[in-house]
Design an enzyme around this catalytic site. Sequence first.
Site, mmCIF file in Angstrom:
data_model
loop_
_atom_site.group_PDB
_atom_site.id
_atom_site.type_symbol
_atom_site.label_atom_id
_atom_site.label_comp_id
_atom_site.label_asym_id
_atom_site.label_seq_id
_atom_site.Cartn_x
_atom_site.Cartn_y
_atom_site.Cartn_z
ATOM 1 N N PHE A 179 0.861 -1.187 0.000
ATOM 2 C CA PHE A 179 0.000 0.000 0.000
ATOM 3 C C PHE A 179 0.892 1.230 0.000
ATOM 4 O O PHE A 179 1.701 1.418 0.916
ATOM 5 C CB PHE A 179 -0.932 0.038 1.221
ATOM 6 C CG PHE A 179 -1.862 1.234 1.178
ATOM 7 C CD1 PHE A 179 -3.051 1.178 0.463
ATOM 8 C CD2 PHE A 179 -1.529 2.421 1.808
ATOM 9 C CE1 PHE A 179 -3.897 2.292 0.376
ATOM 10 C CE2 PHE A 179 -2.367 3.543 1.734
ATOM 11 C CZ PHE A 179 -3.560 3.469 1.025
ATOM 12 N N ASP A 222 9.461 3.026 1.353
ATOM 13 C CA ASP A 222 8.283 3.746 1.821
ATOM 14 C C ASP A 222 8.214 3.588 3.338
ATOM 15 O O ASP A 222 7.864 2.523 3.840
ATOM 16 C CB ASP A 222 7.035 3.166 1.138
ATOM 17 C CG ASP A 222 5.747 3.844 1.606
ATOM 18 O OD1 ASP A 222 5.791 4.578 2.610
ATOM 19 O OD2 ASP A 222 4.701 3.613 0.971
ATOM 20 N N LYS A 254 3.232 10.989 7.792
ATOM 21 C CA LYS A 254 2.499 10.692 9.041
ATOM 22 C C LYS A 254 3.005 11.439 10.277
ATOM 23 O O LYS A 254 2.552 12.527 10.553
ATOM 24 C CB LYS A 254 2.466 9.188 9.263
ATOM 25 C CG LYS A 254 1.575 8.469 8.212
ATOM 26 C CD LYS A 254 1.023 7.171 8.715
ATOM 27 C CE LYS A 254 0.409 6.284 7.651
ATOM 28 N NZ LYS A 254 -1.013 6.538 7.422
HETATM 29 C C1 LIG Z 1 3.090 2.703 3.680
HETATM 30 C C2 LIG Z 1 2.200 3.832 3.285
HETATM 31 N N1 LIG Z 1 2.513 4.570 2.219
HETATM 32 C C3 LIG Z 1 1.754 5.605 1.826
HETATM 33 C C4 LIG Z 1 0.601 5.938 2.512
HETATM 34 C C5 LIG Z 1 -0.242 7.091 2.051
HETATM 35 O O1 LIG Z 1 -0.198 8.133 2.972
HETATM 36 P P1 LIG Z 1 -1.310 9.282 2.995
HETATM 37 O O2 LIG Z 1 -2.573 8.665 3.495
HETATM 38 O O3 LIG Z 1 -0.743 10.322 3.930
HETATM 39 O O4 LIG Z 1 -1.435 9.798 1.609
HETATM 40 C C6 LIG Z 1 0.234 5.191 3.635
HETATM 41 C C7 LIG Z 1 -1.008 5.513 4.372
HETATM 42 O O5 LIG Z 1 -1.497 4.772 5.178
HETATM 43 C C8 LIG Z 1 1.051 4.112 4.038
HETATM 44 O O6 LIG Z 1 0.748 3.357 5.094
#
Ligand SMILES: Cc1ncc(COP(=O)(O)O)c(C=O)c1O
Length: 395
Positions: A136, A221, A250
Amino acid sequence: MKTLTASEIIESESHFASGLYTKQPIIFVRGQGASLWDIDGVEYLDCNSGHGVANLGHAHPKVAAALAEQATKLVTLFESFYNDQRAALVQKMGTLMPGLDRVFFCNSGTESIEAAIKFSRISTGRAGIVATMRAFHGRTFGSLSATYNKKYREGFEPLVPGFSHVPYNNIEALEKAVTDETAAFIVEVVQGEGGVYPADKAYIQAARRICDAHDALLIVDEVQSGFGRTGKLFAVQHTGVTPDLLCCAKSLAGGVPIGAVLIGPKIKNLAPGVHGSTFGGNPLSCAAAVAALEIIEEEDLAGQAAEKGTYLMEKLSEINSPLIREVRGLGLMVGIELKQKVQPYIKELQARHILALNAGLTVIRLLPPLVITYPQLDHLVDTLRDVLSMELKDA
Ligand SMILES: Cc1ncc(COP(=O)(O)O)c(C=O)c1O
């Protein structure tokens, strides 16, 4: 502003909001540490942290003070001018991981992924992006193209061309997928939404080697796993690998919206105008992030996550429930995989004033603030033991 009653709050959000979220019938108005209070003053233990945002705990006084002070000075300033708070933050961020000394600022996790994808294409002149199954990475088109689960993708095709997915933790598959056409391999060091799966150290090390062999870039990520959550500042530090691009967001600014990409020396062609963001690097979120990074260091939040995570996983592993298939995780990023759907168990926890998340259909995901106390962890484990002794079915 008129104070809304509880029913007015629920009515207006139900009526005027987008409808994109399944709403729980609880109105939270205040937080402190790992606790949240609803409008009637009822305390909840927060093991969601707003999907992994509140690593520092809610309402940290140092973040509040930094925000209050900066709000009276300067909230917004485009990156085409210099600013004291941004300078302080880039200086700090440029030393977080040796080898990654430049920073791009944006406003969210998905934007940090978009930027990393664009940077790898402009840098290599190649289009191919290899991602992993169960990944994700966000919901905008580039990050969604790297995201695997069809639940997020369906209805939005065609997505961005050039993306492929390989099984996670499978070195052989990665060796086949990364070629001289690959711009980058993107990977979560601990898959969060996908079910709380930590990568093998050897997998991330092999990813570095495979990318290098093809002059492809390695993007990690750390949007969910970053800033102490897994017991190190970044989860990739458990592996000894330095990526070329590290995406984070985050909890970087203690709860204030921000996203960032740490950039290594192989990234080329980042000339003025190639990419940008109106709000990126604004003094308000930079001031909050400087305060948050100081807190992470001063309170050794990564060390706290390592110790508390070990404690929590040991206690969870002692729960004798036939429902549990596996307890896994890293630091305070913990998954309890059940042999059945978790939603009724999450509901039951909520009825007992504990907030937990799911990760897919069968995993209870715990992402408490890293300042959660040991008595709160004991209460969480006792409640889970109780709840997991029940036979609950989907309503
Ligand atoms: C691993 C990861 N990457 C990217 C994102 C996307 O972040 P955002 O919701 O701030 O766009 C998330 C969101 O949960 C995530 O857990």
